[in-house]
Design a protein around this motif. Structure first.
Motif, mmCIF file in Angstrom:
data_model
loop_
_atom_site.group_PDB
_atom_site.id
_atom_site.type_symbol
_atom_site.label_atom_id
_atom_site.label_comp_id
_atom_site.label_asym_id
_atom_site.label_seq_id
_atom_site.Cartn_x
_atom_site.Cartn_y
_atom_site.Cartn_z
ATOM 1 N N ASN A 19 0.865 -1.185 0.000
ATOM 2 C CA ASN A 19 0.000 0.000 0.000
ATOM 3 C C ASN A 19 0.904 1.238 0.000
ATOM 4 O O ASN A 19 1.462 1.610 1.026
ATOM 5 C CB ASN A 19 -0.923 -0.017 1.219
ATOM 6 C CG ASN A 19 -1.923 1.111 1.189
ATOM 7 O OD1 ASN A 19 -1.994 1.874 0.227
ATOM 8 N ND2 ASN A 19 -2.697 1.219 2.250
ATOM 9 N N THR A 20 1.042 1.884 -1.162
ATOM 10 C CA THR A 20 2.003 2.984 -1.305
ATOM 11 C C THR A 20 1.377 4.276 -1.810
ATOM 12 O O THR A 20 1.986 4.997 -2.602
ATOM 13 C CB THR A 20 3.141 2.577 -2.256
ATOM 14 O OG1 THR A 20 2.567 2.202 -3.502
ATOM 15 C CG2 THR A 20 3.975 1.467 -1.702
ATOM 16 N N SER A 21 0.207 4.591 -1.412
ATOM 17 C CA SER A 21 -0.436 5.858 -1.764
ATOM 18 C C SER A 21 -0.350 6.180 -3.254
ATOM 19 O O SER A 21 0.183 7.218 -3.649
ATOM 20 C CB SER A 21 0.168 7.023 -0.987
ATOM 21 O OG SER A 21 0.472 6.693 0.312
ATOM 22 N N GLU A 22 -0.794 5.286 -4.069
ATOM 23 C CA GLU A 22 -0.915 5.490 -5.509
ATOM 24 C C GLU A 22 0.412 5.620 -6.264
ATOM 25 O O GLU A 22 0.447 6.114 -7.378
ATOM 26 C CB GLU A 22 -1.821 6.687 -5.814
ATOM 27 C CG GLU A 22 -3.233 6.475 -5.316
ATOM 28 C CD GLU A 22 -4.172 7.563 -5.781
ATOM 29 O OE1 GLU A 22 -3.946 8.145 -6.846
ATOM 30 O OE2 GLU A 22 -5.137 7.811 -5.058
ATOM 31 N N GLU A 23 1.535 5.202 -5.670
ATOM 32 C CA GLU A 23 2.774 5.104 -6.441
ATOM 33 C C GLU A 23 3.151 3.628 -6.488
ATOM 34 O O GLU A 23 2.790 2.863 -5.600
ATOM 35 C CB GLU A 23 3.903 5.942 -5.837
ATOM 36 C CG GLU A 23 4.439 5.445 -4.516
ATOM 37 C CD GLU A 23 5.587 6.305 -3.980
ATOM 38 O OE1 GLU A 23 6.138 7.138 -4.704
ATOM 39 O OE2 GLU A 23 5.908 6.128 -2.809
ATOM 40 N N GLN A 33 12.557 2.992 -4.072
ATOM 41 C CA GLN A 33 13.571 3.978 -4.437
ATOM 42 C C GLN A 33 13.620 5.095 -3.395
ATOM 43 O O GLN A 33 14.689 5.490 -2.939
ATOM 44 C CB GLN A 33 13.268 4.561 -5.830
ATOM 45 C CG GLN A 33 14.247 5.617 -6.289
ATOM 46 C CD GLN A 33 15.607 5.025 -6.620
ATOM 47 O OE1 GLN A 33 15.710 3.911 -7.104
ATOM 48 N NE2 GLN A 33 16.652 5.781 -6.344
ATOM 49 N N ARG A 34 12.441 5.588 -3.016
ATOM 50 C CA ARG A 34 12.366 6.656 -2.028
ATOM 51 C C ARG A 34 12.948 6.215 -0.681
ATOM 52 O O ARG A 34 13.578 6.999 0.023
ATOM 53 C CB ARG A 34 10.897 7.083 -1.859
ATOM 54 C CG ARG A 34 10.725 8.470 -1.332
ATOM 55 C CD ARG A 34 9.299 9.000 -1.381
ATOM 56 N NE ARG A 34 8.218 8.063 -1.595
ATOM 57 C CZ ARG A 34 7.636 7.329 -0.633
ATOM 58 N NH1 ARG A 34 8.051 7.423 0.597
ATOM 59 N NH2 ARG A 34 6.640 6.512 -0.922
ATOM 60 N N ALA A 35 12.759 4.935 -0.345
ATOM 61 C CA ALA A 35 13.263 4.410 0.925
ATOM 62 C C ALA A 35 14.730 3.976 0.837
ATOM 63 O O ALA A 35 15.317 3.555 1.831
ATOM 64 C CB ALA A 35 12.401 3.231 1.364
#
Length: 170
Positions: A138-142, A149-151
């Motif tokens: 569950n990644t808020s629509e990404e 990558q963000r993490a």
């Protein structure tokens, strides 16, 4: 199917099992036993992890465990003993004064082609299963790759089992 309620609990249990398996020396007649148990553990991990709900907070622990499993396989494929302090395989060195003339020489049988094929299959299908599993994050629509990558975890997942596959020549 497991009685361990979270992925974290499961990975902690598997880490203990991995450490135990790596204590088996790569010297015949134990060599085959170590390979067999590690194949079993690898198969269990690759099929059990997707049974847990994917949660970003557990991905670093999963990545660390899979890296340990990769290093373990690299050591097994090289017929090395496991150095738990260094977290890597090291070559077996037998001092000359401990070799007894007339005794059978110590041997370490290499991983058979059948076992290598089975391992390759476990890694390829297991990695594909993990990728499919991560799509449920569950990644808020990404998409999950952007979230990884963000993490700062995407490269780690992209490099899964690179040492083992490299050692196997694939």
């Amino acid at each position: 199917m497991t009685k361990l309620p979270t992925l974290t609990a499961y990975l902690n249990a598997m880490r203990k099992l991995l450490a135990f398996i790596l204590q088996i020396p790569p010297i015949d007649p134990s060599t085959h036993l170590r390979t067999t148990f590690l194949l079993r553990l690898t198969g269990d991990v690759m099929t059990s992890v997707p049974g847990y709900p994917p949660q970003m907070k557990e991905f670093q622990m999963l990545l660390d465990f899979l890296d340990d499993l990769d290093q373990a396989w690299s050591a097994v494929l090289k017929s090395q003993v496991w150095d738990p302090a260094a977290g890597e395989g090291v070559d077996v060195i037998v001092p000359v004064d401990e070799i007894i003339p007339g005794n059978l020489p110590m041997r370490s049988s290499p991983v058979s082609q059948t076992e290598r094929t089975r391992l390759h299959s476990l890694l390829v299908t297991g990695t594909a299963g993990l990728e499919e599993w991560m799509t449920g994050l569950n990644t808020s629509e990404e998409d999950y790759q952007m979230a990884l990558q963000r993490a700062g975890l995407l490269q780690g997942f992209d490099d899964l089992f690179s040492a083992t596959l490299s050692e196997m020549g694939t």
